[in-house]
Design a protein around this motif. Structure first.
Motif, PDB file in Angstrom:
ATOM      1  N   LEU A 160       0.835  -1.212   0.000  1.00 36.67           N
ATOM      2  CA  LEU A 160       0.000   0.000   0.000  1.00 36.67           C
ATOM      3  C   LEU A 160       0.863   1.253   0.000  1.00 36.67           C
ATOM      4  O   LEU A 160       0.539   2.252  -0.639  1.00 36.67           O
ATOM      5  N   GLU A 161       1.971   1.198   0.729  1.00 35.46           N
ATOM      6  CA  GLU A 161       2.853   2.353   0.801  1.00 35.46           C
ATOM      7  C   GLU A 161       3.545   2.616  -0.528  1.00 35.46           C
ATOM      8  O   GLU A 161       3.932   3.747  -0.830  1.00 35.46           O
ATOM      9  N   LYS A 162       3.711   1.581  -1.341  1.00 35.14           N
ATOM     10  CA  LYS A 162       4.399   1.722  -2.626  1.00 35.14           C
ATOM     11  C   LYS A 162       3.452   2.029  -3.783  1.00 35.14           C
ATOM     12  O   LYS A 162       3.899   2.438  -4.860  1.00 35.14           O
ATOM     13  N   ALA A 163       2.164   1.791  -3.601  1.00 33.55           N
ATOM     14  CA  ALA A 163       1.207   1.967  -4.688  1.00 33.55           C
ATOM     15  C   ALA A 163       1.094   3.437  -5.085  1.00 33.55           C
ATOM     16  O   ALA A 163       1.102   4.337  -4.230  1.00 33.55           O
ATOM     17  N   VAL A 164       0.993   3.680  -6.380  1.00 34.49           N
ATOM     18  CA  VAL A 164       0.798   5.033  -6.926  1.00 34.49           C
ATOM     19  C   VAL A 164      -0.657   5.170  -7.348  1.00 34.49           C
ATOM     20  O   VAL A 164      -1.203   4.293  -8.031  1.00 34.49           O
ATOM     21  N   TYR A 165      -1.281   6.279  -6.935  1.00 32.96           N
ATOM     22  CA  TYR A 165      -2.662   6.531  -7.327  1.00 32.96           C
ATOM     23  C   TYR A 165      -2.692   6.934  -8.799  1.00 32.96           C
ATOM     24  O   TYR A 165      -2.105   7.947  -9.191  1.00 32.96           O
ATOM     25  N   GLY A 166      -3.368   6.120  -9.611  1.00 31.26           N
ATOM     26  CA  GLY A 166      -3.246   6.241 -11.053  1.00 31.26           C
ATOM     27  C   GLY A 166      -4.198   7.201 -11.717  1.00 31.26           C
ATOM     28  O   GLY A 166      -4.981   6.800 -12.598  1.00 31.26           O
ATOM     29  N   LEU A 167      -4.114   8.457 -11.370  1.00 34.61           N
ATOM     30  CA  LEU A 167      -4.875   9.503 -12.053  1.00 34.61           C
ATOM     31  C   LEU A 167      -3.884  10.243 -12.948  1.00 34.61           C
ATOM     32  O   LEU A 167      -3.182  11.153 -12.496  1.00 34.61           O
ATOM     33  N   PRO A 168      -3.781   9.862 -14.220  1.00 32.46           N
ATOM     34  CA  PRO A 168      -2.663  10.331 -15.053  1.00 32.46           C
ATOM     35  C   PRO A 168      -2.585  11.835 -15.223  1.00 32.46           C
ATOM     36  O   PRO A 168      -1.481  12.388 -15.347  1.00 32.46           O
ATOM     37  N   GLU A 169      -3.722  12.508 -15.236  1.00 33.60           N
ATOM     38  CA  GLU A 169      -3.699  13.956 -15.415  1.00 33.60           C
ATOM     39  C   GLU A 169      -3.010  14.672 -14.259  1.00 33.60           C
ATOM     40  O   GLU A 169      -2.561  15.817 -14.398  1.00 33.60           O
ATOM     41  N   LEU A 170      -2.905  14.003 -13.120  1.00 36.26           N
ATOM     42  CA  LEU A 170      -2.270  14.601 -11.946  1.00 36.26           C
ATOM     43  C   LEU A 170      -0.969  13.919 -11.535  1.00 36.26           C
ATOM     44  O   LEU A 170      -0.100  14.546 -10.937  1.00 36.26           O
ATOM     45  N   PHE A 171      -0.818  12.624 -11.829  1.00 40.03           N
ATOM     46  CA  PHE A 171       0.305  11.862 -11.296  1.00 40.03           C
ATOM     47  C   PHE A 171       1.041  11.067 -12.373  1.00 40.03           C
ATOM     48  O   PHE A 171       1.561   9.977 -12.102  1.00 40.03           O
ATOM     49  N   ALA A 172       1.121  11.581 -13.576  1.00 39.09           N
ATOM     50  CA  ALA A 172       1.705  10.824 -14.692  1.00 39.09           C
ATOM     51  C   ALA A 172       3.146  10.398 -14.412  1.00 39.09           C
ATOM     52  O   ALA A 172       3.537   9.260 -14.716  1.00 39.09           O
ATOM     53  N   GLU A 173       3.965  11.283 -13.858  1.00 40.11           N
ATOM     54  CA  GLU A 173       5.370  10.950 -13.629  1.00 40.11           C
ATOM     55  C   GLU A 173       5.511   9.806 -12.629  1.00 40.11           C
ATOM     56  O   GLU A 173       6.338   8.906 -12.814  1.00 40.11           O
ATOM     57  N   GLN A 174       4.703   9.837 -11.582  1.00 40.86           N
ATOM     58  CA  GLN A 174       4.774   8.763 -10.589  1.00 40.86           C
ATOM     59  C   GLN A 174       4.281   7.446 -11.174  1.00 40.86           C
ATOM     60  O   GLN A 174       4.848   6.384 -10.897  1.00 40.86           O
ATOM     61  N   VAL A 175       3.234   7.504 -11.991  1.00 41.08           N
ATOM     62  CA  VAL A 175       2.701   6.282 -12.603  1.00 41.08           C
ATOM     63  C   VAL A 175       3.755   5.627 -13.493  1.00 41.08           C
ATOM     64  O   VAL A 175       3.928   4.403 -13.490  1.00 41.08           O
ATOM     65  N   ALA A 176       4.470   6.438 -14.253  1.00 39.28           N
ATOM     66  CA  ALA A 176       5.437   5.898 -15.212  1.00 39.28           C
ATOM     67  C   ALA A 176       6.499   5.025 -14.545  1.00 39.28           C
ATOM     68  O   ALA A 176       6.982   4.063 -15.140  1.00 39.28           O
ATOM     69  N   GLY A 177       6.849   5.327 -13.309  1.00 37.55           N
ATOM     70  CA  GLY A 177       7.882   4.562 -12.635  1.00 37.55           C
ATOM     71  C   GLY A 177       7.368   3.565 -11.619  1.00 37.55           C
ATOM     72  O   GLY A 177       8.145   2.977 -10.876  1.00 37.55           O
ATOM     73  N   ALA A 178       6.046   3.352 -11.602  1.00 32.94           N
ATOM     74  CA  ALA A 178       5.448   2.550 -10.539  1.00 32.94           C
ATOM     75  C   ALA A 178       5.497   1.055 -10.822  1.00 32.94           C
ATOM     76  O   ALA A 178       5.334   0.617 -11.961  1.00 32.94           O
ATOM     77  N   GLU A 179       5.697   0.277  -9.776  1.00 36.23           N
ATOM     78  CA  GLU A 179       5.502  -1.174  -9.857  1.00 36.23           C
ATOM     79  C   GLU A 179       4.025  -1.515  -9.722  1.00 36.23           C
ATOM     80  O   GLU A 179       3.533  -2.457 -10.350  1.00 36.23           O
ATOM     81  N   LEU A 180       3.326  -0.761  -8.873  1.00 38.00           N
ATOM     82  CA  LEU A 180       1.924  -1.033  -8.552  1.00 38.00           C
ATOM     83  C   LEU A 180       1.128   0.253  -8.705  1.00 38.00           C
ATOM     84  O   LEU A 180       1.444   1.263  -8.075  1.00 38.00           O
ATOM     85  N   VAL A 181       0.108   0.207  -9.541  1.00 41.48           N
ATOM     86  CA  VAL A 181      -0.752   1.369  -9.785  1.00 41.48           C
ATOM     87  C   VAL A 181      -2.156   1.052  -9.291  1.00 41.48           C
ATOM     88  O   VAL A 181      -2.736   0.020  -9.642  1.00 41.48           O
ATOM     89  N   ALA A 182      -2.689   1.935  -8.465  1.00 37.29           N
ATOM     90  CA  ALA A 182      -4.066   1.819  -8.001  1.00 37.29           C
ATOM     91  C   ALA A 182      -4.947   2.654  -8.928  1.00 37.29           C
ATOM     92  O   ALA A 182      -4.956   3.885  -8.853  1.00 37.29           O
ATOM     93  N   ASN A 183      -5.652   1.987  -9.815  1.00 40.64           N
ATOM     94  CA  ASN A 183      -6.523   2.679 -10.760  1.00 40.64           C
ATOM     95  C   ASN A 183      -7.683   3.306  -9.992  1.00 40.64           C
ATOM     96  O   ASN A 183      -8.332   2.644  -9.182  1.00 40.64           O
TER      97      ASN A 183
END
Length: 352
Positions: free
Chosen positions: A130-153
């Motif tokens: 849970l601590e490693k998951a990136v919240y997958g809202l691309p319009e706001l968090f695109a850079e974090q999503v790109a490097g994530a192992e786990l994305v919470a859609n």
């Protein structure tokens, strides 16, 4: 397999969201659907459970397989999990530890660990992830999503609420505090399983609230806004079921900052989403409409200032199965794979 294509597993392929994932990914130029996993429909073909996909000549006859982590890990590099709440929390860690990247379309990785007993009724079995998951809202968090192992859609209701309010709160145009959200959803949001509550006899001509005041998207709205702005809000959310198949409409009302006008709100949203292919900010006086978003990975945003009551109102519309689920997952997948986020995604809805 196409040379250089990413091997992608769709787990939960028999459901509405799983079917949408397959529909969107079937034409993806950089993806090979290497594993279609299911639970109750194991042994059926894709065409059996989704007849509208039967003309996908290379996929319609594919057999849906059991969801076995070892097999998935052997045959895929990315897993898209469209599973009931609680299932991904058990499954995803094994996939992640095997080296896969995971995009979870359920609610299992969207909140802080302590929120799960209260809102989902279980102790989370993988709090470290849970601590490693990136919240997958691309319009706001695109850079974090790109490097994530786990994305919470994100969920279908939080997507328009967070996208609509976050830029306004960050700019000081709306005051943090209590936010009222009214939501309306078509019956596909309840999933594919039949129930009396979502039967035609119960829903035809009916508009009714449900799951209030404890809908699970409530804490997700609060957390999404805090992740985007650093500000805490308290959300009072009442969702409603409407006699439609697809579509979500949210209306959020918050305290307007002194002197702020409708033009100020709309201009800020336009600035925030300039160049974003899947966020359509409407001009003052125009109203968001779920029908225009049908089949598209698109959110429409409308904002206006009610100066008489000192309220900022932000309305969002989307297709709950596309931008509210499968389309947004493909958008996140594109970012994870280092592709243009718009690859293989429709931005124009089916109308009328």
């Amino acid at each position: 397999m196409r040379s250089g294509a990413a091997r992608v597993a769709v787990l939960g392929a028999s459901g509405f969201t799983g079917g949408e994932l397959v529909r969107l990914l079937a034409a993806h130029p950089a993806v090979e659907l290497s594993y279609l996993g299911a639970k109750g429909s194991v042994g059926a073909t894709l065409a059996d459970v989704h007849p509208h996909l039967s003309t996908l000549s290379d996929l319609g006859g594919r057999i849906l397989e059991p969801i076995e982590p070892d097999l998935v890990a052997e045959r895929a590099g990315v897993a898209l999990c469209a599973l009931p709440h609680g299932a991904s929390a058990e499954l995803a860690p094994a996939l992640l530890e095997a080296g896969l990247r995971v995009i979870d379309l359920g609610g299992d990785f969207r909140l802080a660990p302590g929120s799960y007993p209260e809102w989902y009724g279980f102790e989370h079995p993988a709090p470290a992830w849970l601590e490693k998951a990136v919240y997958g809202l691309p319009e706001l968090f695109a850079e974090q999503v790109a490097g994530a192992e786990l994305v919470a859609n994100p969920g279908c209701y939080p997507t328009p609420v967070v996208l609509g309010l976050a830029p306004l709160l960050a700019a000081g145009l709306v005051e943090p505090g209590l936010v009222f959200v009214d939501g309306k959803s078509g019956v596909s949001g309840a999933g594919k399983g039949p129930s009396e509550a979502t039967s035609h006899a119960s829903t035809e001509g009916s508009v009714r609230p449900y799951a209030a005041p404890r809908h699970r998207h409530t804490p997700e709205m609060e957390r999404g806004i805090e992740l985007a702005t650093g500000l805490k809000v308290q959300v009072a959310f009442v969702p409603h079921l409407v006699p439609a198949v697809r579509g979500v409409l949210t209306t959020a009302a918050a305290r307007l900052a002194e002197g702020v006008t409708t033009d100020d709100l709309v201009d800020r949203l336009r600035e925030a989403y300039a160049g974003q292919p899947f966020a359509r900010v409407l001009p003052p006086g125009a109203h968001a409409d779920t029908k225009r978003t049908r089949g598209a990975n698109l959110v429409e945003l409308e904002a206006f200032a009610d100066r008489r009551s000192g309220t900022a109102v932000v309305v969002g519309a989307l297709d709950n199965l596309v931008k509210g689920a499968a389309g947004q997952a493909v958008q996140n997948l594109n970012l994870v794979l280092g592709l243009d986020q718009a690859t293989a995604l429709p931005a124009v809805g089916v109308y009328p």
